[in-house]
Design a protein around this motif. Structure first.
Motif, PDB file in Angstrom:
ATOM      1  N   ARG A 190      17.416 -15.646  15.742  1.00  0.00           N
ATOM      2  CA  ARG A 190      16.069 -15.739  15.467  1.00  0.00           C
ATOM      3  C   ARG A 190      15.411 -15.652  14.049  1.00  0.00           C
ATOM      4  O   ARG A 190      16.020 -15.171  13.114  1.00  0.00           O
ATOM      5  CB  ARG A 190      15.492 -14.382  16.172  1.00  0.00           C
ATOM      6  CG  ARG A 190      15.619 -14.640  17.942  1.00  0.00           C
ATOM      7  CD  ARG A 190      14.994 -13.513  18.487  1.00  0.00           C
ATOM      8  NE  ARG A 190      13.621 -12.929  18.206  1.00  0.00           N
ATOM      9  CZ  ARG A 190      12.663 -13.150  19.055  1.00  0.00           C
ATOM     10  NH1 ARG A 190      12.960 -13.813  20.122  1.00  0.00           N
ATOM     11  NH2 ARG A 190      11.671 -12.939  18.578  1.00  0.00           N
ATOM     12  N   ALA A 211      10.692 -16.591  17.582  1.00  0.00           N
ATOM     13  CA  ALA A 211      11.822 -16.857  18.125  1.00  0.00           C
ATOM     14  C   ALA A 211      12.472 -18.342  17.907  1.00  0.00           C
ATOM     15  O   ALA A 211      13.879 -18.380  18.478  1.00  0.00           O
ATOM     16  CB  ALA A 211      11.630 -16.990  19.773  1.00  0.00           C
ATOM     17  N   LYS A 247       7.212 -11.450  12.537  1.00  0.00           N
ATOM     18  CA  LYS A 247       6.714 -12.273  13.701  1.00  0.00           C
ATOM     19  C   LYS A 247       5.122 -12.474  13.553  1.00  0.00           C
ATOM     20  O   LYS A 247       4.615 -13.632  13.802  1.00  0.00           O
ATOM     21  CB  LYS A 247       7.049 -11.012  14.798  1.00  0.00           C
ATOM     22  CG  LYS A 247       6.467 -11.785  16.031  1.00  0.00           C
ATOM     23  CD  LYS A 247       6.559 -10.772  17.226  1.00  0.00           C
ATOM     24  CE  LYS A 247       6.110 -11.294  18.564  1.00  0.00           C
ATOM     25  NZ  LYS A 247       4.974 -12.079  18.783  1.00  0.00           N
ATOM     26  N   ASN A 262      15.253 -20.783  16.465  1.00  0.00           N
ATOM     27  CA  ASN A 262      16.611 -20.538  15.735  1.00  0.00           C
ATOM     28  C   ASN A 262      16.554 -21.029  14.666  1.00  0.00           C
ATOM     29  O   ASN A 262      16.204 -22.157  14.169  1.00  0.00           O
ATOM     30  CB  ASN A 262      17.755 -21.152  16.812  1.00  0.00           C
ATOM     31  CG  ASN A 262      17.836 -20.487  18.210  1.00  0.00           C
ATOM     32  OD1 ASN A 262      17.898 -19.164  18.017  1.00  0.00           O
ATOM     33  ND2 ASN A 262      18.145 -21.103  19.145  1.00  0.00           N
TER      34      ASN A 262
END
Length: 87
Positions: free
Chosen positions: A2, A38, A20, A40
């Motif tokens: 992540r 989130a 985040k 990748n």
């Protein structure tokens, strides 16, 4: 891995919650595409992060779940740093 976890492990951003928030504000791109926390991250990806009035572009060199402070900088290489353009 992540995006928020990579940013914390590489110590580009100190805390995962802060990573985040930065991603949710649209201040991070992966290979030119807007990224969420989130998203990748893979080896070879190019991340562009806006830190205040500075844009930092880094390339992901490796991914590790557990990283010591001394090894954190080896997870990425800085490609360029530039001021944010004032449009």
């Amino acid at each position: 891995m992540r995006l928020d976890k990579f940013l914390k492990n590489s110590r580009l951003i100190k805390r995962r919650t802060l990573a985040k928030e930065v991603a949710d504000q649209g201040r991070i791109t992966i290979n030119g595409n807007p990224a969420k926390a989130a998203s990748n991250v893979s080896v070879g990806d190019e991340l562009t992060i806006q830190f205040g009035q500075k844009l930092v572009t880094v390339q992901v060199e490796s991914l590790k779940d557990i990283v010591r402070k001394e090894e954190a900088a080896s997870l990425y290489s800085i490609k360029k740093e530039e001021p944010v353009s004032q449009d």
